[in-house]
Scaffold this active site. Structure first.
Site, PDB file in Angstrom:
ATOM      1  N   ILE A   1      19.697   3.713  74.120  1.00  0.00           N
ATOM      2  CA  ILE A   1      19.701   3.754  75.697  1.00  0.00           C
ATOM      3  C   ILE A   1      19.976   2.578  76.393  1.00  0.00           C
ATOM      4  O   ILE A   1      20.136   2.365  77.813  1.00  0.00           O
ATOM      5  CB  ILE A   1      18.143   3.798  76.136  1.00  0.00           C
ATOM      6  CG1 ILE A   1      17.071   2.957  75.373  1.00  0.00           C
ATOM      7  CG2 ILE A   1      17.839   5.240  75.894  1.00  0.00           C
ATOM      8  CD1 ILE A   1      15.752   2.929  75.883  1.00  0.00           C
ATOM      9  N   GLY A   2      20.597   1.399  75.628  1.00  0.00           N
ATOM     10  CA  GLY A   2      21.193   0.520  76.251  1.00  0.00           C
ATOM     11  C   GLY A   2      21.592  -0.546  75.082  1.00  0.00           C
ATOM     12  O   GLY A   2      21.244  -0.577  73.910  1.00  0.00           O
TER      13      GLY A   2
ATOM     14  N   GLY B   1      23.487  -5.002  74.854  1.00  0.00           N
ATOM     15  CA  GLY B   1      23.962  -5.989  75.589  1.00  0.00           C
ATOM     16  C   GLY B   1      24.281  -7.061  74.416  1.00  0.00           C
ATOM     17  O   GLY B   1      24.670  -6.832  73.146  1.00  0.00           O
TER      18      GLY B   1
ATOM     19  N   MET C   1      22.572  -9.561  73.181  1.00  0.00           N
ATOM     20  CA  MET C   1      21.644  -9.876  72.067  1.00  0.00           C
ATOM     21  C   MET C   1      21.278  -8.402  71.168  1.00  0.00           C
ATOM     22  O   MET C   1      20.993  -8.931  70.002  1.00  0.00           O
ATOM     23  CB  MET C   1      20.151 -10.099  72.682  1.00  0.00           C
ATOM     24  CG  MET C   1      19.990 -11.438  73.178  1.00  0.00           C
ATOM     25  SD  MET C   1      20.101 -12.771  71.863  1.00  0.00           S
ATOM     26  CE  MET C   1      18.427 -12.187  71.044  1.00  0.00           C
TER      27      MET C   1
ATOM     28  N   VAL D   1      19.134  -1.328  72.207  1.00  0.00           N
ATOM     29  CA  VAL D   1      17.862  -0.705  72.574  1.00  0.00           C
ATOM     30  C   VAL D   1      17.891   0.816  72.479  1.00  0.00           C
ATOM     31  O   VAL D   1      18.633   1.395  72.757  1.00  0.00           O
ATOM     32  CB  VAL D   1      17.520  -1.107  73.976  1.00  0.00           C
ATOM     33  CG1 VAL D   1      16.003  -0.610  74.488  1.00  0.00           C
ATOM     34  CG2 VAL D   1      17.381  -2.884  74.237  1.00  0.00           C
TER      35      VAL D   1
ATOM     36  N   LYS E   1      14.167  -2.686  69.947  1.00  0.00           N
ATOM     37  CA  LYS E   1      15.535  -3.460  70.127  1.00  0.00           C
ATOM     38  C   LYS E   1      16.011  -4.055  68.807  1.00  0.00           C
ATOM     39  O   LYS E   1      15.276  -4.878  67.998  1.00  0.00           O
ATOM     40  CB  LYS E   1      15.073  -4.800  71.064  1.00  0.00           C
ATOM     41  CG  LYS E   1      16.323  -5.671  71.456  1.00  0.00           C
ATOM     42  CD  LYS E   1      15.892  -6.556  72.649  1.00  0.00           C
ATOM     43  CE  LYS E   1      17.240  -7.226  72.894  1.00  0.00           C
ATOM     44  NZ  LYS E   1      16.943  -8.264  74.069  1.00  0.00           N
TER      45      LYS E   1
ATOM     46  N   ASP F   1      17.788 -14.402  83.012  1.00  0.00           N
ATOM     47  CA  ASP F   1      18.949 -13.264  83.039  1.00  0.00           C
ATOM     48  C   ASP F   1      18.093 -12.299  83.909  1.00  0.00           C
ATOM     49  O   ASP F   1      17.962 -11.155  83.706  1.00  0.00           O
ATOM     50  CB  ASP F   1      19.256 -12.770  81.695  1.00  0.00           C
ATOM     51  CG  ASP F   1      20.394 -11.712  81.796  1.00  0.00           C
ATOM     52  OD1 ASP F   1      21.251 -11.928  82.910  1.00  0.00           O
ATOM     53  OD2 ASP F   1      20.675 -10.864  81.034  1.00  0.00           O
TER      54      ASP F   1
END
Length: 498
Positions: free
Chosen positions: A16-17, A19, A21, A24, A39, A137
């Site tokens: 679902i995501g 980035g 780091m 997710v 995560k 962030d």
């Protein structure tokens, strides 16, 4: 990666995501039978032993800081561990829409909503700063608006722990934040502090009220130059109805020098308080006003949708006779009056629970009722079919697509046998099963199911045109994802390319 099982209990379902780091995933916690977010540290971001160690330290720090911050406005951590070379953080799954989506759906954003958003974020920032730490962030994509209007901050991936003994962890060449929301001192690589987050809050407020971030240019470098050297446009030039004190607060938050910004999140909250709506405890909620961020201030601590009524005892299955009842065959006599009363009570209770947002409880009630009805009346009884339909719909609403899929397949099979494969109800059930596959991340199986359905959608074109169009649209999207542009056009237009 999909289907991977972590710690013998967390099954990865859908990406679902992702980035800087990590990734997710929406996941299923098999032990507690609930949806969670996982995560994972992304291995492809690690290019050497030194960077690997540094990235692992940063990820571990995020886990610890997120667990230390005790505030309902920050996502809850359930678990954190390592498996092989990977690190993972298990968090609550937050239902709702992120703040960027919420803004897009409600432009122009009412200024009282923007005030309520900022007022909810201030206590979260105060809790993070008390660690002491800095988020670094804060942006709309990292903020979820729940159906009851409360906000949850999702990500502390770039958090900086303040203290002389803390090593600054920033990978060479990696992103250290989002340029559109980045304070000047952060852009320059200077020391950051709580007022750095307040600058980001000012950018968010400006975006909610003005419809765009204060500084927008084609390249990140150009945006950072604006943060450093250009003044933001005062909001009342863009929206004259914005109260002057709110415009003044945003300009203070966006000051280039941190010393010119408010001292802390508490001071910002005090400035917002006079602009918040007054409490109206007697006001009623309803589906017509979903995700209103002013609700926590208008109705503090009020249960969503007016609150649940007193919950009656959960109906239990009738006790079997000594010899045991014989399950009813298809077409058998109607269930007994007592059995009908118990099942009706279960359905009514589930409805009340759904109306008050207690979806998990509703799933349990319907599941128990379905099991009891099938045992008493047989698996093909009309009442069992009705309960199974409600049970499947509630499972989907709860996001439990694993459990909903087999129920929908059983329903579709029964409907096809009774009414035919092109009956509108059969088609709806098969579409919902395909939607489950899609939400579970099995796009190949979902596409195969939808493609087989498209030639049969004609009954839905007249009875449920919106569902037929949605099915064609999603099928075309999945075809485009596979590179089949001609097939996507055929699905949408009914005409092959030529």
């Amino acid at each position: 990666m999909k289907g991977r099982l972590l710690a013998g209990r967390y099954e990865l379902v859908t990406l679902i995501g992702q980035g800087g780091m990590g990734q997710v995933w929406a996941a299923h916690d098999r032990t507690l039978d609930r949806q969670v977010a996982v995560k994972l540290l992304r291995p492809d971001r690690i290019s050497g032993p030194e960077q690997s160690d540094e990235l692992r330290r940063r990820f571990g720090r995020e886990c610890r800081v997120t667990a230390q911050v005790d505030h309902p406005g920050l996502v809850t951590v359930h678990d954190a561990a390592c498996e092989g070379e990977d690190l993972y953080l298990v968090m609550q799954h937050v239902r709702g829409a992120d703040l960027a989506e919420h803004l897009a759906e409600h432009e122009p954003y009412p200024w009282p909503w923007a005030v309520a958003v900022a007022a909810q974020l201030c206590p979260v920032l105060a809790a993070v700063h008390a660690v002491p730490a800095v988020h670094r962030d804060l942006k709309p994509r990292n903020v979820m608006v729940r159906p009851d209007g409360t906000l949850v901050v999702l990500d502390l991936g770039l958090v900086t722990v303040l203290g002389a003994d803390t090593t600054r962890l920033t990978l060479t060449g990696s992103h250290i934040g989002s340029p559109a929301y980045m304070a000047p001192e952060q852009a320059l690589g200077e020391e950051v502090g709580p007022r750095t987050d307040l600058y980001s809050l000012g950018v968010i407020l400006h975006e909610l009220l003005g419809g765009t971030v204060p500084f927008a240019r084609p390249t990140p470098l150009a945006v950072l130059h604006q943060h450093l050297h250009e003044a933001p446009v005062p909001l009342r030039r863009l929206r004259p109805e914005v109260p002057e004190p709110l415009e003044d607060l945003v300009l203070r938050l966006l000051a280039k020098d941190p010393r010119d910004r408010p001292a802390d999140a508490a001071e910002v909250h005090r400035a917002l308080e006079p602009l918040l709506p007054a409490a109206v405890p007697s006001a009623l909620d309803g589906p017509g006003v979903p995700m209103d961020p002013t609700r926590p201030f208008r109705q503090p601590y009020a249960p969503w949708h007016g609150g649940p009524p007193p919950r009656p005892p959960r109906p239990s299955a009738p006790a079997p006779a000594a010899a045991g009842p014989t399950p009813a065959a298809p077409g058998a006599a109607a269930p007994t009056t007592t059995g009908n009363a118990d099942l009706a009570a279960a359905v009514e209770e589930a409805k009340r629970l759904l109306d008050t947002g207690r979806i998990t409880d509703a799933v349990d009630v319907l599941g128990d009722a379905l099991t009891a009805a099938a045992r008493t009346h047989g698996p093909h009884a009309t009442v069992v079919h009705m309960l199974r339909r409600q049970y499947a719909a509630t499972l989907m609403e709860a996001g439990r697509f694993h459990a909903a899929l087999p129920e929908l397949r059983l329903l579709a099979e029964r409907s096809a046998a009774d009414a035919g494969p092109t009956d509108p109800q059969t088609l709806r059930l098969r579409i919902e099963a395909a939607q489950c596959l899609d939400r579970l991340g099995d796009h190949t199986a979902a596409l195969a199911e939808l493609r087989s359905l498209v030639p049969q959608l004609h009954p839905l074109d007249s009875t449920d045109p919106a569902l037929a169009l949605e099915t064609r649209h999603r099928t075309a999207q999945l075809l485009l994802a596979t590179g089949d542009h001609a097939g996507a056009r055929t699905v949408l237009t009914g005409r092959p390319t030529g």
